[in-house]
Design a protein around this motif. Sequence first.
Motif, PDB file in Angstrom:
ATOM      1  N   SER A   1       0.933  -1.101  -0.112  1.00 13.83           N
ATOM      2  CA  SER A   1      -0.054   0.093   0.024  1.00 13.83           C
ATOM      3  C   SER A   1       0.678   1.240  -0.121  1.00 13.83           C
ATOM      4  CB  SER A   1      -0.989  -0.132   1.092  1.00 13.83           C
ATOM      5  OG  SER A   1      -0.037   0.100   2.847  1.00 13.83           O
ATOM      6  N   ARG A   2       1.806   1.137   0.631  1.00 14.36           N
ATOM      7  CA  ARG A   2       2.973   2.225   0.718  1.00 14.36           C
ATOM      8  C   ARG A   2       3.500   2.690  -0.686  1.00 14.36           C
ATOM      9  NH1 ARG A   2       5.654   1.038   4.715  1.00 14.36           N
ATOM     10  NH2 ARG A   2       7.484  -0.039   3.868  1.00 14.36           N
ATOM     11  N   ALA A   3       3.751   1.683  -1.398  1.00 10.84           N
ATOM     12  CA  ALA A   3       4.373   1.909  -2.705  1.00 10.84           C
ATOM     13  C   ALA A   3       2.888   2.287  -3.730  1.00 10.84           C
ATOM     14  CB  ALA A   3       4.757   0.590  -3.542  1.00 10.84           C
ATOM     15  N   VAL A   4       2.009   1.784  -3.555  1.00 18.26           N
ATOM     16  CA  VAL A   4       0.786   2.086  -4.493  1.00 18.26           C
ATOM     17  C   VAL A   4       0.489   3.689  -4.236  1.00 18.26           C
ATOM     18  CG1 VAL A   4      -1.561   1.805  -4.815  1.00 18.26           C
ATOM     19  CG2 VAL A   4      -0.086  -0.054  -4.752  1.00 18.26           C
ATOM     20  N   LEU A   5       0.577   3.761  -2.826  1.00 17.52           N
ATOM     21  CA  LEU A   5       0.089   5.297  -2.530  1.00 17.52           C
ATOM     22  C   LEU A   5       1.002   6.209  -3.138  1.00 17.52           C
ATOM     23  CD1 LEU A   5      -1.775   4.853   0.916  1.00 17.52           C
ATOM     24  CD2 LEU A   5      -2.819   5.505  -1.368  1.00 17.52           C
ATOM     25  N   ALA A   6       2.360   5.736  -3.073  1.00 18.23           N
ATOM     26  CA  ALA A   6       3.590   6.739  -3.340  1.00 18.23           C
ATOM     27  C   ALA A   6       3.234   7.214  -4.714  1.00 18.23           C
ATOM     28  CB  ALA A   6       4.741   6.017  -3.152  1.00 18.23           C
ATOM     29  N   GLY A   7       2.774   6.081  -5.562  1.00 22.06           N
ATOM     30  CA  GLY A   7       2.619   6.655  -6.917  1.00 22.06           C
ATOM     31  C   GLY A   7       1.159   7.666  -7.134  1.00 22.06           C
ATOM     32  N   VAL A   8       0.128   7.376  -6.337  1.00 26.09           N
ATOM     33  CA  VAL A   8      -0.639   8.267  -6.441  1.00 26.09           C
ATOM     34  C   VAL A   8      -0.411   9.396  -5.900  1.00 26.09           C
ATOM     35  CG1 VAL A   8      -3.101   8.591  -5.407  1.00 26.09           C
ATOM     36  CG2 VAL A   8      -2.480   6.224  -6.018  1.00 26.09           C
ATOM     37  N   GLY A   9       0.473   9.277  -4.849  1.00 29.71           N
ATOM     38  CA  GLY A   9       0.920  10.869  -4.247  1.00 29.71           C
ATOM     39  C   GLY A   9       1.673  11.531  -5.357  1.00 29.71           C
ATOM     40  N   TRP A  10       2.491  10.939  -6.077  1.00 31.31           N
ATOM     41  CA  TRP A  10       3.276  11.530  -7.164  1.00 31.31           C
ATOM     42  C   TRP A  10       2.395  12.221  -8.235  1.00 31.31           C
ATOM     43  CZ3 TRP A  10       4.104  10.833 -12.535  1.00 31.31           C
ATOM     44  CH2 TRP A  10       5.136  11.447 -13.016  1.00 31.31           C
ATOM     45  N   VAL A  11       1.389  11.285  -8.619  1.00 33.25           N
ATOM     46  CA  VAL A  11       0.698  12.011  -9.748  1.00 33.25           C
ATOM     47  C   VAL A  11      -0.309  13.354  -9.329  1.00 33.25           C
ATOM     48  CG1 VAL A  11      -1.378  11.424 -11.215  1.00 33.25           C
ATOM     49  CG2 VAL A  11       0.437   9.798 -11.027  1.00 33.25           C
ATOM     50  N   ALA A  12      -0.568  13.034  -8.006  1.00 36.20           N
ATOM     51  CA  ALA A  12      -1.439  14.219  -7.367  1.00 36.20           C
ATOM     52  C   ALA A  12      -0.716  15.506  -7.149  1.00 36.20           C
ATOM     53  CB  ALA A  12      -2.017  13.835  -6.019  1.00 36.20           C
ATOM     54  N   ARG A  13       0.774  15.204  -6.755  1.00 40.65           N
ATOM     55  CA  ARG A  13       1.575  16.499  -6.679  1.00 40.65           C
ATOM     56  C   ARG A  13       1.819  17.043  -7.999  1.00 40.65           C
ATOM     57  NH1 ARG A  13       3.946  12.648  -2.944  1.00 40.65           N
ATOM     58  NH2 ARG A  13       3.524  13.331  -0.773  1.00 40.65           N
ATOM     59  N   LEU A  14       1.869  16.136  -9.042  1.00 36.92           N
ATOM     60  CA  LEU A  14       2.375  16.689 -10.468  1.00 36.92           C
ATOM     61  C   LEU A  14       1.180  17.609 -10.990  1.00 36.92           C
ATOM     62  CD1 LEU A  14       4.053  16.684 -12.703  1.00 36.92           C
ATOM     63  CD2 LEU A  14       2.844  14.599 -13.638  1.00 36.92           C
ATOM     64  N   LEU A  15      -0.070  17.103 -10.655  1.00 36.91           N
ATOM     65  CA  LEU A  15      -1.346  17.789 -11.203  1.00 36.91           C
ATOM     66  C   LEU A  15      -1.492  18.972 -10.133  1.00 36.91           C
ATOM     67  CD1 LEU A  15      -3.928  14.935 -11.685  1.00 36.91           C
ATOM     68  CD2 LEU A  15      -2.570  16.258 -13.499  1.00 36.91           C
ATOM     69  N   LEU A  16      -1.120  18.782  -9.094  1.00 36.60           N
ATOM     70  CA  LEU A  16      -1.353  20.220  -8.153  1.00 36.60           C
ATOM     71  C   LEU A  16      -0.416  21.239  -8.556  1.00 36.60           C
ATOM     72  CD1 LEU A  16      -1.992  19.076  -4.416  1.00 36.60           C
ATOM     73  CD2 LEU A  16      -3.461  20.503  -5.872  1.00 36.60           C
ATOM     74  N   ARG A  17       0.693  20.896  -8.993  1.00 35.78           N
ATOM     75  CA  ARG A  17       2.039  21.882  -9.320  1.00 35.78           C
ATOM     76  C   ARG A  17       1.464  22.560 -10.827  1.00 35.78           C
ATOM     77  NH1 ARG A  17       5.742  18.233  -7.322  1.00 35.78           N
ATOM     78  NH2 ARG A  17       5.981  17.245  -9.365  1.00 35.78           N
ATOM     79  N   SER A  18       0.831  21.759 -11.672  1.00 27.42           N
ATOM     80  CA  SER A  18       0.318  22.094 -12.842  1.00 27.42           C
ATOM     81  C   SER A  18      -0.747  23.352 -12.595  1.00 27.42           C
ATOM     82  CB  SER A  18      -0.195  21.070 -13.805  1.00 27.42           C
ATOM     83  OG  SER A  18       0.864  20.126 -13.635  1.00 27.42           O
ATOM     84  N   CYS A  19      -1.673  23.193 -11.594  1.00 28.09           N
ATOM     85  CA  CYS A  19      -2.724  23.854 -11.782  1.00 28.09           C
ATOM     86  C   CYS A  19      -2.835  24.861 -10.330  1.00 28.09           C
ATOM     87  CB  CYS A  19      -4.177  23.189 -11.567  1.00 28.09           C
ATOM     88  SG  CYS A  19      -4.403  22.081  -9.903  1.00 28.09           S
ATOM     89  N   ARG A  20      -1.801  25.120 -10.039  1.00 29.93           N
ATOM     90  CA  ARG A  20      -1.584  25.772  -8.716  1.00 29.93           C
ATOM     91  C   ARG A  20      -1.473  27.169  -8.983  1.00 29.93           C
ATOM     92  NH1 ARG A  20       3.728  24.951  -5.857  1.00 29.93           N
ATOM     93  NH2 ARG A  20       3.058  22.760  -5.280  1.00 29.93           N
ATOM     94  N   GLY A  21      -1.038  27.516  -9.919  1.00 29.60           N
ATOM     95  CA  GLY A  21      -1.028  29.157 -10.223  1.00 29.60           C
ATOM     96  C   GLY A  21      -2.574  29.531 -10.885  1.00 29.60           C
ATOM     97  N   HIS A  22      -3.184  28.690 -11.494  1.00 27.78           N
ATOM     98  CA  HIS A  22      -4.448  28.850 -12.038  1.00 27.78           C
ATOM     99  C   HIS A  22      -5.424  28.848 -10.806  1.00 27.78           C
ATOM    100  CE1 HIS A  22      -3.196  28.806 -15.924  1.00 27.78           C
ATOM    101  NE2 HIS A  22      -2.838  27.625 -16.140  1.00 27.78           N
ATOM    102  N   ALA A  23      -5.310  27.979  -9.809  1.00 25.17           N
ATOM    103  CA  ALA A  23      -5.987  28.051  -8.730  1.00 25.17           C
ATOM    104  C   ALA A  23      -5.989  29.269  -7.846  1.00 25.17           C
ATOM    105  CB  ALA A  23      -5.904  26.572  -8.119  1.00 25.17           C
TER     106      ALA A  23
END
Length: 606
Positions: A223-245
């Motif tokens: 679960s730690r490995a799976v959630l690490a991947g989920v966290g990486w994708v979520a952080r990538l999307l957050l960085r992409s939309c941070r300025g617009h938000a």
Amino acid sequence: MGVEAGAQAARARALAVLRIRSRALAVALLPAAVAVILLAGAVGDRLEGPVWDAARWVLTPVAVLVLLAAAGIALVVARARPAMSPTVPVTEEAAPDLYRMVRDLADRLDVPAPSAIALTPDCDSWLEDRTHPAHGPPPAEEHHDIAGAGKQAHRRHPVAPVLVIGSPFLWWMRVGELRAVLAPVIAGTGPSAHPDIAAARRFVRGLDAAVAVASAPRREPVSRAVLAGVGWVARLLLRSCRGHAAEMERGVAAAAAERAQAVDYGLRIVAQEQVGLAYAGWDRLLTRVALPAWRMGRWPSRLDAGVVAALTELSRRDRLAEGFASRLGERPACDLLEEPGTVDEAASLLAARLFHGGPAGSGPDWSPVAWSEYPEEVVDRKWRLDAARLHRVLDTMGVRPASGPAAPATGAPTLSRVLDHLTEPGPARTAGSAPAGSPTGAPAASAPDTAPAPGPGAADPFDDEDLSGTTAPSATLAARLSAEMAREEAAPSPAPPSPASASPTPDPAVLWDDRALPLFPLQPPRTARELLADHLTAMVCCAAMDTAGATPGLDWLDGPTLLVDGERTADLAPKVLTLIEDGDATPLRVWLSQLGIRPEKPVRLG
């Protein structure tokens, strides 16, 4: 949503956030689309040959894996519980006048009314979306009158956000001032109701919640490995939309401010001055008055009423604030509540949890205290407990009782014992040097050290730059007091009371993690020098109460204070610091003599 420029800019930024979401979805579907084309070509006998067969064998499993990963990430983002501010809910039955005022404001601004109202123990107000399924049933079902939603309105109908109001505002501000302050906040429900802005906010909150889920400590490696991947994708999307938000929220705020300009604009300028004054009084009340009580296991049950007393005292002392006292003749905003005392008690308990980390309900070691009981229950008890700890540490160090013809023969604790010890000749403490009797220095002949040494990995209490510039006896005593306080705080505390015995309960649905309490510590831990000064002051105050008839008191701006003949003493701190830093007790002894305090007389400890 209106024609405000800020609203149009906010919608444009919301669409940019949604485009990022659409691109992420397109990237997830691209391998599946290519695999479908390859499979369709094989069925139509058009894409044949070893190369196309190899491509189908490779891309089809990849597409399935990407689809499964995308579905898992989307599931985590959708089901992750967004952060929710700890608040005290206020039902319409508990504050009909407040709900009526908010509804009238929303009608004048031509925006949807908030779905519910809650209070926070802070000097701020905002709108908070609580429509996520993890936050419980939509507030509109319980407070449908203010939201204007019928019973048929469920998930498909947009639910207005919750209006969170700073509880100090209700007690210090007048009704008109509160109305003026809340106008731009309530105006924000208009842009919030736009589908594009609401969808963009849900997406950003879901990503933030998914990052929190992925960052939670877990032991299972899978679960730690799976959630690490989920966290990486979520952080990538957050960085992409941070300025617009961020720009979207600025646009929403600008649109709300523009829409609210026509409502009580002149009064709002005056009300903003009260916001700053309330913040100053609230901060002073928490750090100077409430914090000593919380450390004693008592929580003041009328903090919001106390901020009124603190600001009234400020207006009495400061000529610049004289005009604010005349406002107290007008109707306070807390009159909009049916039972202000009950709400104040719940907000006070929540403040103790957020700023100090106390339990969720009352118990033997965590009980409320009224302002009338504060001097005896908090101030007197605090001073005597500090004095007892000071003499207990002196006993551990082997310091002898005070000597002299006037000293008690029973060896009872006296102020003279402390003064004699701190005025013993010794070199000044400098940074990097160890005081006599410390684990890193030569043991003192007159003060054998029986205190345990710091444990492995613990900081050496004597290696403290804060103790530089003090005498050796002061540095040694300060370090021992610091170690004693650390041991007391590390001792296991009693189990918190069960929810059934908690009274009052700040929120029926505890949807925030209370394992990290306090969420907002008021002050950093006291240094060894500050601990010694506090304990010396407590010892002097105990001697004054037991030998000169002084009494403990409460100063709304400075906290615990010593009253001599009904007047507060404000010149004790410099004399205590002189004793600590220079080993000179002459100024303090003169002060004691002037007030008739007998340092050689025994005192009662806690």
